[in-house]
Scaffold this motif. Structure first.
Motif: not given
Length: 235
Positions: A82-101
């Motif tokens: 929610q805090n990074n909805l306007d930051n595409k690169d950060s958003l993709v990194a967060i999603i990737s982290d979730s799936y690695w976890e």
């Protein structure tokens, strides 16, 4: 990212509707579609579709909860998104982290076969979206080349799934073998070059390049096979 750089437009119709989520009641279907929704989530976030990103995160979170994987899609992850909805690169990194976890959790809890199904679902959805958008995008050379490269990934995917000796996975493996037949005529030609080594920086650069030869007819067969497998997964 390749799809966006090619000039493709966001197309919601190629995604698996979140309304289908209630259909996934077996462990296998939940794991496969957790991967599917992960690919759709990434696609929506790369195209900066805020509302769709939140919808697909909620769908992934629900399936993860059903599979007992709560930490990877918990409140802290939701807040970060929610805090990074306007930051595409950060958003993709967060999603990737979730799936690695998610992957790490499943392997630590001796559920590697479930992790393999998540990976498979994500890969198939990525391929499905790529094939559909290649048909609709004029400058599609890079997309088609990346599709052809997946011939190698598919071999690794089949090898991984076969190693689990899980009867639940047998049907998925059979479908992937049928897809492999469609990929067999695709040529990958390597131009091998010696790597360069920067001893001070301790960095090795690989210089070998590859050329993908994939005809329109071959691409059509691959796309048709992927469409059939994907339909079985999401229906």
């Amino acid at each position: 990212s390749i799809i966006k750089k090619a000039g493709a437009k966001f197309d919601k119709s190629v995604l698996n509707s979140t309304e289908n989520m209630s259909k996934y009641v077996t462990q296998t279907s939940m794991a496969l579609n957790l991967g599917v929704y992960g690919a759709d989530l990434s696609y929506a976030s790369i195209f900066e579709q805020t509302q769709e990103t939140m919808h697909y995160f909620a769908a992934a979170r629900k399936l993860a909860d059903e599979l007992g994987i709560t930490s990877a899609f918990g409140e802290s992850t939701l807040t970060r998104i929610q805090n990074n909805l306007d930051n595409k690169d950060s958003l993709v990194a967060i999603i990737s982290d979730s799936y690695w976890e998610t992957d790490a959790y499943l392997k630590e809890n001796k559920q590697s076969s479930i992790s393999g199904l998540v990976i498979t679902g994500g890969w198939l959805e990525g391929m499905y979206v790529s094939c559909k958008l290649a048909e609709k995008t004029e400058s599609n050379t890079d997309i088609i080349s990346r599709i052809g490269e997946q011939k190698l990934t598919l071999d690794n995917l089949i090898g991984m799934l076969r190693s689990y000796k899980d009867p639940e996975i047998a049907d998925v493996v059979a479908d992937l073998y049928a897809l492999k037949e469609a990929f067999d005529p695709v040529e990958i030609i390597y131009n091998r070059q010696a790597p360069t080594v920067d001893t001070e920086a301790k960095v090795t650069t690989l210089n070998t390049t590859s050329t993908i030869n994939i005809s329109d007819a071959q691409l059509a067969v691959i796309s048709e096979r992927i469409d059939g497998i994907r339909t079985k997964i999401v229906k």
